[in-house]
Write an enzyme that holds these catalytic residues in place. Structure first.
Site, PDB file in Angstrom:
ATOM      1  N   GLU A  36       3.201  -2.985 -24.469  1.00  0.00           N
ATOM      2  CA  GLU A  36       3.981  -2.716 -23.259  1.00  0.00           C
ATOM      3  C   GLU A  36       4.122  -4.056 -22.535  1.00  0.00           C
ATOM      4  OE1 GLU A  36       2.108  -0.643 -19.944  1.00  0.00           O
ATOM      5  OE2 GLU A  36       4.018   0.271 -19.423  1.00  0.00           O
ATOM      6  N   LYS A  76      -6.970   5.008  -3.455  1.00  0.00           N
ATOM      7  CA  LYS A  76      -7.324   3.618  -3.780  1.00  0.00           C
ATOM      8  C   LYS A  76      -6.050   2.994  -4.333  1.00  0.00           C
ATOM      9  CE  LYS A  76      -8.163   0.758  -6.405  1.00  0.00           C
ATOM     10  NZ  LYS A  76      -7.298  -0.439  -6.555  1.00  0.00           N
ATOM     11  N   GLU A 123      -4.487  -3.227  -5.452  1.00  0.00           N
ATOM     12  CA  GLU A 123      -4.899  -4.343  -4.595  1.00  0.00           C
ATOM     13  C   GLU A 123      -3.798  -5.399  -4.493  1.00  0.00           C
ATOM     14  OE1 GLU A 123      -5.797  -3.488  -7.532  1.00  0.00           O
ATOM     15  OE2 GLU A 123      -6.638  -5.099  -8.756  1.00  0.00           O
ATOM     16  N   CYS A 127       7.346   2.307 -15.203  1.00  0.00           N
ATOM     17  CA  CYS A 127       6.812   3.008 -16.377  1.00  0.00           C
ATOM     18  C   CYS A 127       7.913   3.789 -17.081  1.00  0.00           C
ATOM     19  CB  CYS A 127       5.703   3.947 -15.967  1.00  0.00           C
ATOM     20  SG  CYS A 127       6.305   5.284 -14.954  1.00  0.00           S
ATOM     21  N   PHE A 131       0.458  -1.007  -9.122  1.00  0.00           N
ATOM     22  CA  PHE A 131       1.196  -1.893  -8.213  1.00  0.00           C
ATOM     23  C   PHE A 131       2.687  -1.596  -8.177  1.00  0.00           C
ATOM     24  CE2 PHE A 131       2.047  -4.259 -12.153  1.00  0.00           C
ATOM     25  CZ  PHE A 131       3.358  -4.645 -11.955  1.00  0.00           C
ATOM     26  N   SER A 145      -2.213   1.522 -16.279  1.00  0.00           N
ATOM     27  CA  SER A 145      -2.060   1.133 -17.688  1.00  0.00           C
ATOM     28  C   SER A 145      -2.907   2.032 -18.589  1.00  0.00           C
ATOM     29  CB  SER A 145      -2.477  -0.325 -17.855  1.00  0.00           C
ATOM     30  OG  SER A 145      -3.821  -0.471 -17.436  1.00  0.00           O
TER      31      SER A 145
END
Ligand code: NAD
Length: 505
Positions: free
Chosen positions: A390, A182, A185, A290, A158, A235
Site C-alpha cells: 500500500e 485517541k 498524533e 483508504c 491521520f 494500517s
C-alpha cells in the site's frame, strides 16, 4: 527535526477530559508539522498510561448518568451537534488542511461525509428499537432490548482527522456509551474542536474525551478492563495487532486496515469517463485515502487510449498548498512519508514497470513543504513491490490483462479487499463482477464507493479484522448489546412447582 529543536514558542495540543482541555504531565510529545511549509507548527502531548486511566475513570463515572438519559435527549444533542458542525464546516476544514495538507474543498468533503454520521445518529430512538413477542408461551412475553456497552474507545488515522472519528463517536454516544478518542498524533486539532462543539451541543462532561498520544496510550486502552470496545482505523499491521490484543483482553474490536483498491476497466467503457474517475480517485487527497484507486486493471485494447487520457488529465493537476485556492492536490503528511512514496517511483523501473509520469519532476517538489507530483506506473505486474505494498500516495499503477477472468483473479488474489470499481457499459458484466469480487465495497462506474451513512463501511480480507463493519446499522450493533427478557406477570391461580425444563408449547 528533533522535538527539542522545535522551540518553546509553538502551541501545545493537550487532551480533552471531563469537558475541558487538560495539559499532559507525561513529559512526552510529538511534532505536528505544517505539510505545506515543512515547518513544525505545534507540539502534541502523548498521554501516559496513568493519564489514560484517568480518562477512563472520568468516562466510567459519566456513563452512569448518560446511559440513563432519555433517548430523545440523546437525539437532541445530536441534532444540535449537527447544526454546530454544519455552521462551522469551513473552520473544521481549514484546521484539517493546516495539519493534514489536503485542499480545503477536499477537507470540506470530509466534513460533509462525517456530518452524515451525526445525522444518522439523530435517529437513535428508532435505531435502538427492540423486538417484542407477545404470548411466547401462555401468559409469557419475550422481548429484546439494546443496551450500551460502557466506555468505548476509538483510535483513528491521520488521513481523515474529522470524518473517521465521526464514523465512531456519534453512534457510540447516541447508543448511551461514553467515548475516548485517541486521534492521530499527526493532525490532532480537529478532534479537540469537535469536543468543544459537543460541549456546546449540551453533551455532559466526561461523555466524550480525547487523549492524545501514541502506542503507549493505545496499549493502555487495549488492556484497560474498563474499556469495553475498540474501534480502530489505520494500517493493516496495526489493525491486526489491535484486533488480537483487544480481543485477548475480552473486548469487542472492529479494526479497519489498509487497502489496495483496483479499478477494472472493460473494453466497452467510456474512456473519458473512466480516465476522469481514475485521476480523481487516485490523486484526490494526494492518494492518502483508504478508498483511493491505486491500480487500474485495463482489459484488452483499452490500455493505450486510457493511459493517454489519464496522462493528459494528470498534466493539468495543480499541486500546491491546500489553503491556496485553485490548488487541486496538496502535500503529503510528512517528509518521511513523501520520501517513502517517492522511493516506489524511483524503484519502479528496476522492477520492470514503465514510469509513464514521474511525480518527482513536478515543480511543486521545489517547495519547502512535503510535496510530490502525480506519478503513473505502466506495465505493473502483481509480483512487483509497487503493486504489493500500500503506497498511500499519488502513484497510480496500470496492470494490463487480456481477459476479464485474469483481471478478476488478480483482484481477488490481492490480500486487501476494501473498495473496488468496475467501469463498463455492460450491465450484465457489472452484475457478474459484483457477484464474483472479494471486496467489501463495490462501485459500478463509481470510483470511490464509500457507502452512505445508512449503510455500513468496511472491507474484506486484510482490510478489516472483526465481525462488524463501521457506522450505519452495523455501528449500532457494534456499540450496543442485546438483552432478552422473558416475562410473566404473577397470576397466583396458575402457579405450580414444575422441575421440568421450561417449554413454550
Ligand atoms: P497507522 O496505523 O500508522 O495509525 C493509526 C492510529 O494508530 C494512529 O492513531 C496511531 O497513533 C496509532 N498507532 C500507530 N502505530 C501504532 C502501534 N504500533 N500500536 C498502537 N497504535 C498505533 O495509520 P495512519 O498512517 O495514521 O493512516 C493511514 C493508514 O490507515 C493507511 O493504511 C490507510 O489505508 C488506513 N486507513 C484505512 C481506512 C479504512 O477504512 N479501512 C480508513 C482510513 C485510513
Amino acid at each position: 527535526m528533533a522535538i527539542a529543536d522545535v522551540g518553546t514558542q509553538i502551541r501545545t495540543i493537550g487532551h480533552w477530559i471531563g469537558g475541558k482541555l487538560v495539559p499532559s504531565d507525561s513529559g512526552r510529545s510529538g511534532v505536528v508539522w505544517n505539510p505545506a511549509t515543512g515547518e513544525a507548527q505545534a507540539k502534541v502531548d502523548f498521554a501516559s498510561a496513568a493519564e489514560v486511566d484517568h480518562a477512563v475513570e472520568i468516562a466510567q463515572r459519566a456513563f452512569v448518568e448518560w446511559r440513563a438519559s432519555a433517548l430523545s435527549r440523546r437525539g437532541d444533542v445530536m441534532f444540535k451537534l449537527r447544526e454546530l458542525v454544519d455552521t462551522n464546516r469551513r473552520r473544521i476544514a481549514e484546521m484539517i488542511t493546516s495539519e493534514h495538507g489536503k485542499t480545503v474543498p477536499d477537507a470540506l468533503g470530509e466534513v460533509a461525509r462525517g456530518l452524515e454520521n451525526i445525522e444518522f445518529a439523530c435517529g437513535i430512538p428508532n435505531l435502538l428499537k427492540g423486538g417484542f413477542s407477545e404470548q411466547a408461551s401462555r401468559g409469557i412475553d419475550v422481548y429484546q432490548i439494546r443496551q450500551p456497552l460502557g466506555v468505548v474507545a476509538g483510535v483513528t488515522p491521520f488521513n481523515f482527522p474529522a470524518m473517521v472519528p465521526m464514523w465512531m463517536f456519534p453512534i457510540a454516544i447516541a447508543c448511551g456509551n461514553t467515548f475516548i478518542l485517541k486521534p492521530s498524533e499527526k493532525d490532532p486539532s480537529a478532534s479537540l474542536y469537535l469536543a468543544e462543539l459537543m460541549k456546546q451541543a449540551g453533551l455532559p462532561d466526561g461523555v466524550f474525551n480525547v487523549v492524545q498520544g501514541d502506542k503507549v496510550a493505545v496499549d493502555r486502552l487495549l488492556e484497560h478492563p474498563g474499556v469495553r470496545a475498540i474501534s480502530f482505523v489505520g494500517s493493516t499491521p496495526v489493525a491486526r495487532s489491535i484486533y488480537e490484543t483487544g480481543t485477548r483482553h475480552g473486548k469487542r474490536v472492529q479494526a479497519l486496515g489498509g487497502a489496495k483498491n483496483h479499478m477494472l476497466i472493460l473494453p466497452d467503457a467510456d474512456i473519458a469517463m473512466a480516465a476522469d474517475a481514475a485521476v480523481s480517485a487516485a490523486f484526490g487527497s494526494a492518494g492518502e485515502r483508504c478508498m483511493s484507486i491505486s491500480v487500474v486493471v485495463a482489459v484488452g485494447g483499452v490500455a493505450d487510449p486510457l493511459i493517454a487520457a489519464i496522462r493528459e488529465r494528470m498534466s493539468r493537476i495543480k499541486v500546491g498548498p491546500g489553503l491556496e485556492a485553485g490548488n487541486e492536490m496538496g502535500p503529503l503528511i510528512t517528509r518521511e512519508h513523501r520520501d517513502r512514496v517517492a522511493s516506489y517511483v524511483a524503484n519502479a523501473g528496476s522492477e520492470g514497470a514503465t514510469v509513464a509520469v514521474d511525480g518527482r519532476q513536478d515543480p511543486a517538489c521545489q517547495r519547502s513543504g512535503f510535496f510530490l507530483g502525480t506519478s503513473l506506473l505502466d506495465r505493473v505486474d502483481p509480483g512487483m513491490r509497487c503493486y504489493r505494498d500500500e503506497i498511500f500516495g499519488p502513484v497510480l499503477s496500470v496492470v494490463r490483462t487480456d481477459t476479464y477472468d485474469r483481471a478478476l483473479r488478480i483482484i481477488n488474489e490481492n490480500p486487501y479487499g476494501n473498495g473496488v470499481a468496475i467501469f463498463t457499459r455492460d450491465g450484465g458484466a457489472a452484475r457478474q463482477f459484483q457477484f464474483d469480487v472479494d471486496a467489501g465495497m463495490v462501485g459500478v462506474n463509481v470510483p470511490i464507493p464509500v457507502p452512505v451513512s445508512y449503510y455500513s463501511f468496511g472491507g474484506w480480507k486484510a482490510s478489516l479484522f472483526g465481525d462488524l463493519h463501521i457506522y450505519g446499522p452495523e455501528g449500532v450493533q457494534f456499540y450496543s448489546r442485546t438483552k432478552v427478557v422473558t416475562s410473566r406477570w404473577p397470576d397466583p391461580g396458575t402457579s405450580t412447582v414444575d422441575l421440568g425444563f421450561p417449554q413454550s408449547r
